[in-house]
Design a protein around this motif. Structure first.
Motif, mmCIF file in Angstrom:
data_model
loop_
_atom_site.group_PDB
_atom_site.id
_atom_site.type_symbol
_atom_site.label_atom_id
_atom_site.label_comp_id
_atom_site.label_asym_id
_atom_site.label_seq_id
_atom_site.Cartn_x
_atom_site.Cartn_y
_atom_site.Cartn_z
ATOM 1 N N ASP A 6 16.029 58.926 -12.455
ATOM 2 C CA ASP A 6 14.763 59.363 -13.002
ATOM 3 C C ASP A 6 13.811 58.418 -13.026
ATOM 4 O O ASP A 6 14.032 57.189 -13.501
ATOM 5 N N THR A 7 12.721 58.481 -12.140
ATOM 6 C CA THR A 7 11.617 57.501 -12.078
ATOM 7 C C THR A 7 10.960 57.153 -13.486
ATOM 8 O O THR A 7 10.431 55.829 -13.425
ATOM 9 N N SER A 8 10.996 57.931 -14.379
ATOM 10 C CA SER A 8 10.218 57.746 -15.783
ATOM 11 C C SER A 8 11.101 56.573 -16.450
ATOM 12 O O SER A 8 10.471 55.796 -17.322
ATOM 13 N N ARG A 9 12.397 56.265 -15.987
ATOM 14 C CA ARG A 9 13.225 55.145 -16.720
ATOM 15 C C ARG A 9 13.053 53.943 -15.896
ATOM 16 O O ARG A 9 13.655 53.005 -16.214
ATOM 17 N N SER A 10 12.445 53.857 -14.665
ATOM 18 C CA SER A 10 12.227 52.845 -13.972
ATOM 19 C C SER A 10 11.476 51.632 -14.543
ATOM 20 O O SER A 10 10.446 51.692 -15.047
ATOM 21 N N ALA A 13 7.893 48.845 -11.004
ATOM 22 C CA ALA A 13 6.799 49.687 -10.164
ATOM 23 C C ALA A 13 6.871 49.721 -8.796
ATOM 24 O O ALA A 13 7.297 48.523 -8.178
#
Length: 55
Positions: A6-10, A13
């Protein structure tokens, strides 16, 4: 069971100018390799035929 990324939780950047990105897609009939390499110019869609066919 595997979990998807889940890139929103990375927490970091993606630095596209400093990151090697590679993708390999494989099947029984064919395969494809694509990469983004920092510092190299882009050469889109080079297709290669397999040297031999499997029966």
């Amino acid at each position: 069971m595997s979990q998807s990324f889940d890139t929103s939780r990375s927490l970091t950047a993606l630095e596209q100018d400093n990151t090697l990105i590679a993708v390999i897609e494989m099947s029984k009939a064919k395969w494809l390799v694509a990469a983004l390499i920092p510092g190299l110019k882009r050469h889109p869609s080079r297709r290669s035929m397999p040297s031999r066919q499997h029966c």
